[in-house]
Design a protein around this motif. Sequence first.
Motif, PDB file in Angstrom:
ATOM      1  N   ALA A   7      37.018 -15.073  52.696  1.00  0.00           N
ATOM      2  CA  ALA A   7      38.435 -15.249  52.997  1.00  0.00           C
ATOM      3  C   ALA A   7      38.781 -16.725  52.941  1.00  0.00           C
ATOM      4  O   ALA A   7      37.904 -17.600  53.041  1.00  0.00           O
ATOM      5  CB  ALA A   7      38.769 -14.673  54.373  1.00  0.00           C
ATOM      6  N   LEU A   8      40.073 -17.002  52.790  1.00  0.00           N
ATOM      7  CA  LEU A   8      40.546 -18.382  52.707  1.00  0.00           C
ATOM      8  C   LEU A   8      41.915 -18.510  53.351  1.00  0.00           C
ATOM      9  O   LEU A   8      42.566 -17.523  53.700  1.00  0.00           O
ATOM     10  CB  LEU A   8      40.577 -18.849  51.244  1.00  0.00           C
ATOM     11  CG  LEU A   8      41.375 -18.033  50.217  1.00  0.00           C
ATOM     12  CD1 LEU A   8      42.879 -18.224  50.330  1.00  0.00           C
ATOM     13  CD2 LEU A   8      40.930 -18.402  48.811  1.00  0.00           C
ATOM     14  N   PHE A   9      42.350 -19.769  53.516  1.00  0.00           N
ATOM     15  CA  PHE A   9      43.701 -20.098  53.971  1.00  0.00           C
ATOM     16  C   PHE A   9      44.574 -20.428  52.756  1.00  0.00           C
ATOM     17  O   PHE A   9      44.061 -20.840  51.708  1.00  0.00           O
ATOM     18  CB  PHE A   9      43.704 -21.323  54.882  1.00  0.00           C
ATOM     19  CG  PHE A   9      42.957 -21.162  56.176  1.00  0.00           C
ATOM     20  CD1 PHE A   9      42.938 -19.964  56.865  1.00  0.00           C
ATOM     21  CD2 PHE A   9      42.278 -22.250  56.720  1.00  0.00           C
ATOM     22  CE1 PHE A   9      42.253 -19.841  58.061  1.00  0.00           C
ATOM     23  CE2 PHE A   9      41.594 -22.135  57.920  1.00  0.00           C
ATOM     24  CZ  PHE A   9      41.580 -20.937  58.580  1.00  0.00           C
ATOM     25  N   PRO A  10      45.895 -20.319  52.892  1.00  0.00           N
ATOM     26  CA  PRO A  10      46.780 -20.776  51.824  1.00  0.00           C
ATOM     27  C   PRO A  10      46.501 -22.236  51.458  1.00  0.00           C
ATOM     28  O   PRO A  10      46.382 -23.093  52.323  1.00  0.00           O
ATOM     29  CB  PRO A  10      48.176 -20.626  52.443  1.00  0.00           C
ATOM     30  CG  PRO A  10      48.021 -19.520  53.445  1.00  0.00           C
ATOM     31  CD  PRO A  10      46.645 -19.695  54.012  1.00  0.00           C
ATOM     32  N   GLY A  11      46.362 -22.484  50.158  1.00  0.00           N
ATOM     33  CA  GLY A  11      46.093 -23.833  49.669  1.00  0.00           C
ATOM     34  C   GLY A  11      44.651 -24.087  49.318  1.00  0.00           C
ATOM     35  O   GLY A  11      44.324 -25.144  48.773  1.00  0.00           O
ATOM     36  N   ALA A  12      43.758 -23.139  49.612  1.00  0.00           N
ATOM     37  CA  ALA A  12      42.339 -23.301  49.300  1.00  0.00           C
ATOM     38  C   ALA A  12      42.014 -22.591  47.991  1.00  0.00           C
ATOM     39  O   ALA A  12      42.333 -21.411  47.839  1.00  0.00           O
ATOM     40  CB  ALA A  12      41.466 -22.755  50.418  1.00  0.00           C
ATOM     41  N   PRO A  13      41.344 -23.260  47.052  1.00  0.00           N
ATOM     42  CA  PRO A  13      41.027 -22.641  45.758  1.00  0.00           C
ATOM     43  C   PRO A  13      39.697 -21.911  45.741  1.00  0.00           C
ATOM     44  O   PRO A  13      39.148 -21.656  44.675  1.00  0.00           O
ATOM     45  CB  PRO A  13      41.006 -23.844  44.812  1.00  0.00           C
ATOM     46  CG  PRO A  13      40.499 -24.962  45.659  1.00  0.00           C
ATOM     47  CD  PRO A  13      41.045 -24.701  47.052  1.00  0.00           C
ATOM     48  N   PHE A  14      39.168 -21.601  46.921  1.00  0.00           N
ATOM     49  CA  PHE A  14      37.884 -20.908  47.046  1.00  0.00           C
ATOM     50  C   PHE A  14      37.786 -20.323  48.447  1.00  0.00           C
ATOM     51  O   PHE A  14      38.493 -20.744  49.367  1.00  0.00           O
ATOM     52  CB  PHE A  14      36.709 -21.863  46.828  1.00  0.00           C
ATOM     53  CG  PHE A  14      36.947 -23.267  47.309  1.00  0.00           C
ATOM     54  CD1 PHE A  14      37.322 -23.535  48.611  1.00  0.00           C
ATOM     55  CD2 PHE A  14      36.827 -24.336  46.445  1.00  0.00           C
ATOM     56  CE1 PHE A  14      37.558 -24.820  49.049  1.00  0.00           C
ATOM     57  CE2 PHE A  14      37.069 -25.624  46.879  1.00  0.00           C
ATOM     58  CZ  PHE A  14      37.428 -25.867  48.177  1.00  0.00           C
TER      59      PHE A  14
END
Length: 693
Positions: free
Chosen positions: A246-253
């Motif tokens: 999972a990731l946060f908005p703005g993370a490309p990975f």
Amino acid sequence: MPSWVKISAASALVLAALFVGLASWDNLTATAPAPDPVRRHDVRIVRDTWGVPHIYGKTDADVGYGIALAHAQDDFRNLEETLAAVRGRAGALLGEEGARIDFAGALLDARAVADRRYTTLSMPTRRLVEAYAQGLNDYAASHPGEVRLRGLFPVTGHDVVAGFAMRSPFFFGLDRPLGALIEGKLPPRDAGPADERGSNAFAVSARRSDDGTTRLIVNSHQPWEGPVTWWELVVHSDEGWDFAGALFPGAPFPLLGHNRNLGWANTVNRPDLIDTYKLVMDDSGTKYRFDGKWLPLQSQRIWLRVKVGPLVLPVPRTVYRSAHGPVIVNDQGAFAIRYAGIGDVRQVEQYYRLNKAQDFGQWRAAMAMQAIPGTNFVYADAKGHIGMFYNALFPARATGFDWKGVLPGDTSKTLWTRYLPWGADPMVVDPASGWVANSNNHPFVATAPADNLKRADFAPELGIETFETNRMHRFAALFAGINGPISRDALLRIKFDKGYERTGTAKAWLDKVLAVDTRKTQGMAAAQRLIRAWDWTLDGDGPADSLVVALFGTVGRQSYRGEPLPPAEPKLREVTDLLMNNFGRLDVPLGDFQRLRRGTIDLPVIGGPDALRAVYGDIAADGRRVGNNGDGFVMLVEWPAVGSVRSETIHQFGAATTRTGSPHYADQSPLFVSQRFKAVDFDFGLSQAVPKP
């Protein structure tokens, strides 16, 4: 509106007159930077039954492009707000609160730092962030009706990097000293975030499990909505990038999760990585004394873009910097702030390398970069290795100074410029106990007592926290109660436990509540009787559960900050009145009182503040406590003795983060409240012929 962004009525009228019939000052003056080179990307996006995207590309950059497209399909709103903050335009979208973010970004000079340091990133990392930016640009261009800010797109790889540099120090608490200084106060002495940013993480080695399986539980607590809520994905590239997480908005990975061979979970830690300095200024207020010399205080005029009604108006401010870092000038003087990782933009590089690591050695080599300045990592892999790493970029501080207080800013003796190596961090690797855990507690309770680190072995200048949570006391007791192998079911019982140990803040708070003199207040006396009979478990069965949840919820923030507990009598009266006024009784079933609400879904959710099954929330208009933080994205990863990695996940809502019309807006909520997982088909879609988006 606070004085730091206040616009006079006269100025507002003049500005409003100037902009009648026009969009706004923000739209009229907004300009986008030169775009990155546009490249063709070979990517497929396949969504499973739950709408979770599985993204396939020939190259890692192709995957980064696909991540941006897929995430924008689910949550363009938060992505746009994240990018606006990087560009200093959050105030144009969010008003006063956004302007605060813009001021902080300007003070930290995050975009300029990213521009200066961009070429220090490896070419694969730059290709990845630029492809991600291109994916966002292509989505915005094909969906112009969703774009709220003119001139925000195209965004660039520099923006993506600046977003990491800007947000990173706030995860270890920069908002607290910064906010205090802006309000004209001295910063607090204790380190750490302002809000209940809790998390749990657990790992059990193959040799301690009952079936030869190594297990990892990812359980990071974040707000259920907004710019730091989890979004699930699975990625594959022909260059060997395979990852579910999972990731946060703005993370490309992905920021946590697992690949075929290893995985990790994160929990927020609270080392003292921020120092505040009182500067000695000359009479003009333009120079500060440093090692006997007068140096110029750097200043820069900025314009905050603040949404006021239908318009976005300019508010001028000045930001200052010294050799130490950003400077806040208030009625008490000029104060400089220095924080770990200042001037570094390699966070994207380190996370990318962690994603690509194939064994423990490669993963540890990536960690040794020290570009992620703070956050605990709990690790596990297919070889049976486990570890709890109190990851912190510790400044090399001199002895003899009060590093928790305000430091003298006129001497280089307090100005650290180096960091200790990563090997100096507290870490517990492959303990004899066969298990490790962290629940936002200090690193000296990470496994069984015989294998724990000793605080005396670490210098006080490191500023390692003393913070303990109920969750720490609880997991320590529950693991200690297992004498033999640890089964999957036993591990999950620990993760979803709703109990409280009769120690720490929980006991201290209830002792205060029970000491209130209620002889003349019948309702409060009845509340005390229920509390005395409480079984110290918020399982939804006890008659006192709702009352206790409400009481714990009223002091969660003070407890998390380490602040003194408030007076008990008004809090007891408050929660007694809350339940009686809205339900006509004190013994309200917890499922009736505490709810998960999303669109048309309204479900009971069991758990509570600082329980391992963590649920935080606010009181709604109907008197019910509605969850908005705590357990959210949860992942169970297993590496069996024979066979491939397997994992299961659950999300509090669903994949379509802000798409209210999507069937995946809240389709996972029934599973979430019943503590059930859905399987991750790691290789889903590999053989499917799916058109490119």
